[in-house]
Write a protein that holds these residues in place. Structure first.
Motif, PDB file in Angstrom:
ATOM      1  N   LEU A  83     109.125 160.664  13.810  1.00  0.00           N
ATOM      2  CA  LEU A  83     110.557 160.308  14.040  1.00  0.00           C
ATOM      3  C   LEU A  83     109.964 158.858  14.221  1.00  0.00           C
ATOM      4  O   LEU A  83     109.280 158.171  15.702  1.00  0.00           O
ATOM      5  N   PHE A  84     110.652 157.760  13.418  1.00  0.00           N
ATOM      6  CA  PHE A  84     110.271 156.304  13.782  1.00  0.00           C
ATOM      7  C   PHE A  84     112.082 155.681  14.209  1.00  0.00           C
ATOM      8  O   PHE A  84     112.748 155.801  13.590  1.00  0.00           O
ATOM      9  N   LEU A  85     111.554 155.200  15.231  1.00  0.00           N
ATOM     10  CA  LEU A  85     112.827 155.055  16.115  1.00  0.00           C
ATOM     11  C   LEU A  85     112.679 153.122  16.665  1.00  0.00           C
ATOM     12  O   LEU A  85     112.329 153.041  16.784  1.00  0.00           O
TER      13      LEU A  85
ATOM     14  N   ASP B 132     114.350 167.773  20.472  1.00  0.00           N
ATOM     15  CA  ASP B 132     113.071 166.808  20.392  1.00  0.00           C
ATOM     16  C   ASP B 132     113.436 166.866  18.764  1.00  0.00           C
ATOM     17  O   ASP B 132     112.271 168.012  18.402  1.00  0.00           O
ATOM     18  N   PRO B 133     113.747 165.654  17.975  1.00  0.00           N
ATOM     19  CA  PRO B 133     113.459 166.212  16.683  1.00  0.00           C
ATOM     20  C   PRO B 133     112.292 165.773  15.936  1.00  0.00           C
ATOM     21  O   PRO B 133     112.105 166.920  15.174  1.00  0.00           O
ATOM     22  N   ASP B 134     111.778 165.578  16.555  1.00  0.00           N
ATOM     23  CA  ASP B 134     109.699 166.052  16.658  1.00  0.00           C
ATOM     24  C   ASP B 134     108.898 166.423  16.738  1.00  0.00           C
ATOM     25  O   ASP B 134     107.758 166.022  16.012  1.00  0.00           O
ATOM     26  N   GLU B 135     109.514 166.894  17.751  1.00  0.00           N
ATOM     27  CA  GLU B 135     108.815 167.597  18.439  1.00  0.00           C
ATOM     28  C   GLU B 135     107.014 166.652  19.700  1.00  0.00           C
ATOM     29  O   GLU B 135     106.623 167.499  19.654  1.00  0.00           O
ATOM     30  N   SER B 136     107.197 165.537  19.226  1.00  0.00           N
ATOM     31  CA  SER B 136     106.465 164.936  19.781  1.00  0.00           C
ATOM     32  C   SER B 136     106.920 164.408  21.579  1.00  0.00           C
ATOM     33  O   SER B 136     105.738 163.383  21.956  1.00  0.00           O
ATOM     34  N   GLY B 137     108.321 164.559  21.693  1.00  0.00           N
ATOM     35  CA  GLY B 137     108.375 163.800  23.413  1.00  0.00           C
ATOM     36  C   GLY B 137     108.586 162.543  23.403  1.00  0.00           C
ATOM     37  O   GLY B 137     108.548 162.418  25.127  1.00  0.00           O
ATOM     38  N   ARG B 138     108.967 162.238  23.043  1.00  0.00           N
ATOM     39  CA  ARG B 138     109.537 160.902  23.027  1.00  0.00           C
ATOM     40  C   ARG B 138     110.308 160.607  22.556  1.00  0.00           C
ATOM     41  O   ARG B 138     111.312 159.610  23.395  1.00  0.00           O
ATOM     42  N   TYR B 139     111.573 161.525  22.032  1.00  0.00           N
ATOM     43  CA  TYR B 139     112.983 161.061  22.208  1.00  0.00           C
ATOM     44  C   TYR B 139     113.775 162.624  22.384  1.00  0.00           C
ATOM     45  O   TYR B 139     112.973 163.212  22.161  1.00  0.00           O
ATOM     46  N   LEU B 140     114.794 162.540  22.543  1.00  0.00           N
ATOM     47  CA  LEU B 140     115.722 163.796  22.610  1.00  0.00           C
ATOM     48  C   LEU B 140     117.474 163.027  21.775  1.00  0.00           C
ATOM     49  O   LEU B 140     117.591 161.666  21.727  1.00  0.00           O
ATOM     50  N   VAL B 141     117.493 164.201  20.793  1.00  0.00           N
ATOM     51  CA  VAL B 141     118.859 163.746  20.431  1.00  0.00           C
ATOM     52  C   VAL B 141     119.585 164.729  21.270  1.00  0.00           C
ATOM     53  O   VAL B 141     119.699 166.462  20.656  1.00  0.00           O
ATOM     54  N   CYS B 142     121.403 164.415  21.064  1.00  0.00           N
ATOM     55  CA  CYS B 142     122.070 165.296  21.581  1.00  0.00           C
ATOM     56  C   CYS B 142     123.044 164.975  21.316  1.00  0.00           C
ATOM     57  O   CYS B 142     123.808 163.813  20.787  1.00  0.00           O
ATOM     58  N   THR B 143     123.868 166.424  20.757  1.00  0.00           N
ATOM     59  CA  THR B 143     125.263 166.255  19.724  1.00  0.00           C
ATOM     60  C   THR B 143     125.578 166.827  20.879  1.00  0.00           C
ATOM     61  O   THR B 143     125.714 167.293  21.932  1.00  0.00           O
TER      62      THR B 143
END
Length: 111
Positions: free
Chosen positions: A4-6, A94-105
Motif C-alpha cells: 500500500l502506498f500512502l 493491517d491492509p498490506d500486512e507490511s506492519g507500516r499502517y493500520l486501518v480502523c473502521t
C-alpha cells in the motif's frame, strides 16, 4: 500482496487514542472510564451515514475509515477522540500486512 502506498502528508489529523478502564462504584458494580493512551496522527475519511428514529428523535451514525502508522496495542473496543467527537473502533487491520499502517473502521454517534 502489493504494498500500500500512502502519502505520509495525509496523516495530519491529531487524535487521542483512549482505552476503557472499569472503575468500581459504591454498590459493587463498575462504571466505564476512558484513559488516554497516546496521541496519533491519522487520515480520517467518512464512509457512510445513517439516520434512524429513536426516543422521539433521529439518531445519526457515521462510519469512518481511519488510517494511521502501525502502533502496537490498538484494538476494537478502544476509541479515538478529536475534541467533542468520539470514534469508537469496530475493526483494526493491517491492509498490506507490511506492519507500516493500520486501518480502523470506526463508528461516530451523532451529538
Amino acid at each position: 500482496m502489493p504494498t500500500l502506498f500512502l502519502d505520509p502528508g495525509r496523516l495530519r489529523t491529531e487524535l487521542a487514542l483512549e482505552v476503557a478502564t472499569p472503575v468500581a462504584d459504591e454498590l459493587g458494580g463498575f462504571t466505564q472510564s476512558w484513559a488516554e493512551t497516546g496521541i496519533v496522527f491519522a487520515h480520517v475519511e467518512p464512509v457512510s451515514a445513517r439516520s434512524r428514529p429513536g426516543a422521539d428523535q433521529m439518531l445519526e451514525t457515521m462510519t469512518h475509515r481511519i488510517t494511521l502508522r502501525h502502533r502496537a496495542g490498538v484494538a476494537s473496543g478502544m476509541r479515538f477522540r478529536k475534541g467533542p467527537r468520539i470514534f469508537a473502533i469496530a475493526t483494526v487491520h493491517d491492509p498490506d500486512e507490511s506492519g507500516r499502517y493500520l486501518v480502523c473502521t470506526t463508528r461516530e454517534e451523532g451529538r
